[in-house]
Write a protein that holds these residues in place. Structure first.
Motif, PDB file in Angstrom:
ATOM      1  N   GLU A  22       0.836  -1.200   0.000  1.00 25.92           N
ATOM      2  CA  GLU A  22       0.000   0.000   0.000  1.00 25.92           C
ATOM      3  C   GLU A  22       0.877   1.259   0.000  1.00 25.92           C
ATOM      4  N   ARG A  23       1.932   1.235   0.806  1.00 25.15           N
ATOM      5  CA  ARG A  23       2.821   2.408   0.845  1.00 25.15           C
ATOM      6  C   ARG A  23       3.612   2.539  -0.450  1.00 25.15           C
ATOM      7  N   PHE A  24       3.904   1.397  -1.106  1.00 27.28           N
ATOM      8  CA  PHE A  24       4.517   1.433  -2.444  1.00 27.28           C
ATOM      9  C   PHE A  24       3.622   2.278  -3.332  1.00 27.28           C
ATOM     10  N   PHE A  26       1.263   4.416  -2.495  1.00 21.14           N
ATOM     11  CA  PHE A  26       1.061   5.796  -2.060  1.00 21.14           C
ATOM     12  C   PHE A  26       2.303   6.658  -2.321  1.00 21.14           C
ATOM     13  N   TYR A  27       3.445   6.179  -1.858  1.00 20.09           N
ATOM     14  CA  TYR A  27       4.656   6.994  -1.991  1.00 20.09           C
ATOM     15  C   TYR A  27       5.178   7.006  -3.429  1.00 20.09           C
ATOM     16  N   GLY A  28       4.924   5.923  -4.166  1.00 20.95           N
ATOM     17  CA  GLY A  28       5.331   5.897  -5.568  1.00 20.95           C
ATOM     18  C   GLY A  28       4.589   6.980  -6.336  1.00 20.95           C
ATOM     19  N   CYS A  59      -6.060  13.073   3.163  1.00 20.51           N
ATOM     20  CA  CYS A  59      -5.746  11.659   3.410  1.00 20.51           C
ATOM     21  C   CYS A  59      -5.626  11.374   4.903  1.00 20.51           C
ATOM     22  N   TYR A  60      -5.317  12.404   5.686  1.00 19.84           N
ATOM     23  CA  TYR A  60      -5.206  12.201   7.133  1.00 19.84           C
ATOM     24  C   TYR A  60      -6.440  12.701   7.882  1.00 19.84           C
ATOM     25  N   LEU A  61      -7.408  13.244   7.143  1.00 24.58           N
ATOM     26  CA  LEU A  61      -8.679  13.643   7.765  1.00 24.58           C
ATOM     27  C   LEU A  61      -9.666  12.469   7.672  1.00 24.58           C
ATOM     28  N   PHE A 126      -8.329   2.558   4.682  1.00 25.93           N
ATOM     29  CA  PHE A 126      -7.231   1.608   4.833  1.00 25.93           C
ATOM     30  C   PHE A 126      -6.371   1.888   6.067  1.00 25.93           C
ATOM     31  N   LYS A 127      -5.875   3.115   6.143  1.00 23.60           N
ATOM     32  CA  LYS A 127      -4.776   3.430   7.068  1.00 23.60           C
ATOM     33  C   LYS A 127      -5.105   3.203   8.555  1.00 23.60           C
ATOM     34  N   PRO A 128      -6.215   3.727   9.083  1.00 22.28           N
ATOM     35  CA  PRO A 128      -6.432   3.550  10.519  1.00 22.28           C
ATOM     36  C   PRO A 128      -6.695   2.085  10.847  1.00 22.28           C
ATOM     37  N   PHE A 153       6.591  -2.734  11.777  1.00 23.64           N
ATOM     38  CA  PHE A 153       5.561  -2.252  10.860  1.00 23.64           C
ATOM     39  C   PHE A 153       6.040  -0.981  10.141  1.00 23.64           C
ATOM     40  N   TYR A 154       6.709  -0.113  10.883  1.00 20.48           N
ATOM     41  CA  TYR A 154       7.232   1.129  10.295  1.00 20.48           C
ATOM     42  C   TYR A 154       8.284   0.808   9.234  1.00 20.48           C
ATOM     43  N   MET A 155       9.008  -0.296   9.449  1.00 17.55           N
ATOM     44  CA  MET A 155       9.986  -0.703   8.437  1.00 17.55           C
ATOM     45  C   MET A 155       9.269  -1.194   7.177  1.00 17.55           C
ATOM     46  N   PHE A 316       6.481  20.039  12.238  1.00 12.89           N
ATOM     47  CA  PHE A 316       7.360  18.981  11.746  1.00 12.89           C
ATOM     48  C   PHE A 316       6.909  18.507  10.363  1.00 12.89           C
ATOM     49  N   TRP A 317       5.626  18.121  10.245  1.00 12.78           N
ATOM     50  CA  TRP A 317       5.171  17.572   8.963  1.00 12.78           C
ATOM     51  C   TRP A 317       5.156  18.634   7.869  1.00 12.78           C
ATOM     52  N   ALA A 318       4.902  19.887   8.299  1.00  9.47           N
ATOM     53  CA  ALA A 318       4.897  20.964   7.302  1.00  9.47           C
ATOM     54  C   ALA A 318       6.280  21.088   6.659  1.00  9.47           C
ATOM     55  N   ALA A 426      15.286  12.696  12.281  1.00 11.75           N
ATOM     56  CA  ALA A 426      14.241  13.503  12.921  1.00 11.75           C
ATOM     57  C   ALA A 426      12.930  12.717  12.969  1.00 11.75           C
ATOM     58  N   GLU A 427      12.590  12.098  11.839  1.00 12.19           N
ATOM     59  CA  GLU A 427      11.344  11.334  11.758  1.00 12.19           C
ATOM     60  C   GLU A 427      11.340  10.215  12.796  1.00 12.19           C
ATOM     61  N   LEU A 428      12.495   9.543  12.932  1.00 11.43           N
ATOM     62  CA  LEU A 428      12.553   8.421  13.865  1.00 11.43           C
ATOM     63  C   LEU A 428      12.487   8.876  15.325  1.00 11.43           C
ATOM     64  N   SER A 457      -3.602  16.495  13.326  1.00  9.82           N
ATOM     65  CA  SER A 457      -2.462  17.417  13.405  1.00  9.82           C
ATOM     66  C   SER A 457      -1.503  17.126  12.254  1.00  9.82           C
ATOM     67  N   ASN A 458      -1.400  15.848  11.858  1.00 12.48           N
ATOM     68  CA  ASN A 458      -0.630  15.517  10.647  1.00 12.48           C
ATOM     69  C   ASN A 458      -1.258  16.203   9.441  1.00 12.48           C
ATOM     70  N   ALA A 459      -2.599  16.127   9.382  1.00 12.70           N
ATOM     71  CA  ALA A 459      -3.321  16.727   8.263  1.00 12.70           C
ATOM     72  C   ALA A 459      -3.050  18.232   8.207  1.00 12.70           C
ATOM     73  N   GLY A 461      -0.517  19.711   9.387  1.00 11.31           N
ATOM     74  CA  GLY A 461       0.884  19.872   8.968  1.00 11.31           C
ATOM     75  C   GLY A 461       1.000  19.820   7.452  1.00 11.31           C
ATOM     76  N   TYR A 462       0.239  18.916   6.835  1.00 10.63           N
ATOM     77  CA  TYR A 462       0.309  18.794   5.378  1.00 10.63           C
ATOM     78  C   TYR A 462      -0.294  20.009   4.690  1.00 10.63           C
ATOM     79  N   ALA A 463      -1.385  20.530   5.281  1.00 12.60           N
ATOM     80  CA  ALA A 463      -1.972  21.743   4.702  1.00 12.60           C
ATOM     81  C   ALA A 463      -0.962  22.880   4.786  1.00 12.60           C
TER      82      ALA A 463
HETATM   83  N1  GLN Z   1       5.707   7.760   6.819  1.00 17.39           N
HETATM   84  C1  GLN Z   1       4.690   7.299   7.707  1.00 17.39           C
HETATM   85  C2  GLN Z   1       3.553   6.652   6.964  1.00 17.39           C
HETATM   86  O1  GLN Z   1       3.453   6.773   5.785  1.00 17.39           O
HETATM   87  C3  GLN Z   1       4.209   8.381   8.647  1.00 17.39           C
HETATM   88  C4  GLN Z   1       3.420   9.447   8.024  1.00 17.39           C
HETATM   89  C5  GLN Z   1       2.684  10.251   9.071  1.00 17.39           C
HETATM   90  O2  GLN Z   1       2.463   9.844  10.202  1.00 17.39           O
HETATM   91  N2  GLN Z   1       2.261  11.414   8.744  1.00 17.39           N
HETATM   92  O3  GLN Z   1       2.748   6.015   7.560  1.00 17.39           O
END
Ligand code: GLN
Length: 560
Positions: A22-24, A26-28, A59-61, A126-128, A153-155, A316-318, A426-428, A457-459, A461-463
């Motif tokens: 799934e992250r492939f 999303f991030y791809g 996506c985070y809302l 999916f995510k939650p 899982f984070y790996m 941080f996320w911003a 920083a992320e870690l 708060s992530n959301a 940050g993205y805004a």
């Molecule tokens: N990189 C992580 C993920 O995709 C964390 C992203 C986040 O928490 N905003 O799940």
């Protein structure tokens, strides 16, 4: 690793594999999305950055919705499959958008907006649900394994990010004879779609056998017949809000929405509608929970700590999420991408984040364990302050490296790699710890809602990342293009010459801005000033959070 593997339920590896694909996907897609918008859909970088921020923010809302629907109606399993299929469909729509833009730009735009909408909801389902299933794999007496489980899982998340950010740019961000092939993006989106289908299939076929309790009961089934519900002892206790509280919340949401909108400049609908929705939802939900009269003083104190940390996490996320917009534009337009003799596609530079997380997630968790044994592990907010300080440092280094580039010099790729290395550290320090902190500080009946606040708060940050990404000043390519059009862009930006209406039209057609961007009253003249905005924002946030540590420690009442 093998020792870790032996001790964890097999279901963790199924969730690992599903999330990896799934992250492939999303991030791809994230790697090539803004470049696609700019190069194929002819959007201005500024608008692409704003849309990107709004899209990620939504996506985070939507996880709030996904969590709710799963708890009440569909259960985790169905939501994961539904979300997976929706995201695969969304990527396919992006594939169609990237296949049609040259013949029908307006259809391609509609397809792109629809695709992003479908992905937003898919991600929300999916995510939650996948994250909460990780937690429910472990019986109460084994909850101590959760930190390692989440590290593993984070790996998985970052292995997926690494693969996606390698393969999608490899297929989609292509040059032919030194010129970008604007038709290639579609292959990147198609690869993302296939990855998501694979992830859904992995989950579909393996869930019944492995995603179970130690005594073999299925996990995450329909809420009505969830025979494993007794497994999460005490967690059935749900928050119940009075009708008055809900009505007050709705009214507050509306007032906040219009108040935030009032202070938002411009006409971009993402900025004037979506950003205010994101900010107003976060504040409203936070207010609803904290005003609940059933809270004890200790519970309230702990929730306030979550809010304070959540507020700082926004910065941080911003700063971190510049990866998919401004940093990719810089990689594309003002970077020497020669990587050991090979021209790396600009969208692939982000991959270093995934690689570094994969390499350093375990060492970091071992480091915290060692410090804990010695009684010297910092409390979570301090780790988060360190995370913010590291982000400030990463931007400070890059700011000093772009200082003397002028309009035509190229930034060495090594500086972007160093930036991603420091940002990964920083992320870690901040990201995996944040989730477990919310878990530890939340009263059980509010836990999922407080996770919601944290995601919001992530959301937010993205805004904010979108707003900040949109103040990227003109990069080298713009000066060169303007020169070819016979316009001295620097002189125009410095207001030494006033462009004619024809020249203005030419600049606009070529997606070049005739004015420097402005942020809270400050004009951003060059890349140095742009990066210093992040140094100042995250640096101040780090210092304040660090100074707050005695107060926070007291308010956490014994939780680390
Ligand atoms: N990189 C992580 C993920 O995709 C964390 C992203 C986040 O928490 N905003 O799940």
């Amino acid at each position: 690793m093998s020792e870790v593997k032996a001790k964890h339920p097999k279901g963790l590896w199924v969730l690992f594999g599903t999330e990896m694909w799934e992250r492939f996907n999303f991030y791809g897609m994230r790697a090539i999305l803004t470049l696609f918008m700019v190069n194929s859909l002819m959007m201005k970088e500024e608008d692409a950055a704003i849309l990107y921020g709004g899209f990620l923010g939504l996506c985070y809302l939507t996880p709030m919705l996904g969590g709710f629907v799963s708890d009440r109606f569909f259960g985790n399993r169905n939501c994961i499959m539904l979300g997976g299929l929706m995201m695969a469909a969304g990527q396919l729509l992006l594939f169609f958008s990237a296949s049609t833009f040259s013949t029908n730009l307006s259809l391609a735009n509609t397809l792109m907006w629809t695709a992003l909408g479908v992905i937003v909801f898919g991600n929300g389902f999916f995510k939650p649900n996948i994250s909460s299933m990780v937690g429910s794999l472990y019986p109460k007496q084994e909850k101590s394994k959760l930190d390692t489980a989440f590290t593993i899982f984070y790996m998985g998340i970052n292995l997926g990010a690494f693969l996606g950010q390698t393969i999608c740019p490899y297929l989609g961000d292509v040059e032919i004879a030194g010129v970008r092939d604007v038709h290639a993006f579609k292959w990147g989106f198609l690869a993302a779609s296939i990855a998501m289908i694979l992830g859904t299939l992995v989950f579909f076929f393996l869930k019944n056998k492995y995603v179970v309790t130690p005594d073999g009961k299925p996990l995450g089934g329909l809420p009505s017949k969830n025979d494993a519900s007794d497994y999460e002892e005490g967690e059935a206790q749900k928050a119940v809000f009075s009708t008055t509280a809900l009505i007050v919340s709705i009214i507050s949401f509306v007032i906040l929405f219009f108040a935030i909108r009032y202070f938002t400049e411009g006409t971009n609908i993402v900025k004037t509608i979506i950003y205010p929705i994101i900010y107003a939802s976060g504040i409203t939900l936070a207010g609803l929970i904290i005003s609940d009269s059933s809270l004890t003083k200790i519970e309230r104190d702990r929730i306030i700590v979550i809010y304070i940390v959540a507020f700082f996490v926004i910065f941080f996320w911003a700063a971190f999420e510049q990866a998919g917009s401004s940093l990719t534009f810089i990689a594309d337009n003002q970077t020497d991408l020669n990587f050991f003799g090979w021209q790396m596609p600009p969208s692939m530079v982000q991959v270093f984040n995934g690689i570094f997380v994969f390499a350093f997630a375990l060492p970091f968790s071992i480091l915290w364990d060692k410090l804990r044994e010695k009684g010297r592990e910092p409390i979570s907010p301090v780790k988060q302050a360190i995370g913010l300080a590291l982000i400030a440092l990463s931007y400070f280094i890059i700011a000093n490296n772009v200082k003397d580039l002028g309009n035509s010099g190229l930034l060495g790729i090594k500086w972007l790699i160093l930036l991603y290395l420091i940002q990964t550290f920083a992320e870690l320090c901040l990201s995996p710890i944040g989730l477990s902190l919310v878990g530890k500080l939340s009263p059980k009946r509010f836990a999922s809602l407080l996770f919601g606040v944290f995601f919001l708060s992530n959301a937010a940050g993205y805004a904010l990342a979108g707003t900040l990404g949109s103040i990227l000043p003109s990069t080298g390519d713009k000066f060169l293009k303007a020169e070819k059009l016979g316009i001295d862009l620097q002189a125009v930006l410095d207001k030494r010459i006033t462009p004619t209406p024809e020249q203005l039209e030419l600049l606009s057609q070529n997606q070049i801005s005739a004015e420097n961007p402005v942020f809270v009253g400050f004009e951003i003249h060059n890349l140095y000033e742009f990066f210093m905005v992040f140094v100042v924002l995250t640096g101040i946030a780090a210092v304040i959070l660090f100074l707050l540590r005695p107060v926070l420690k007291k308010m956490m009442h014994g939780v680390k």
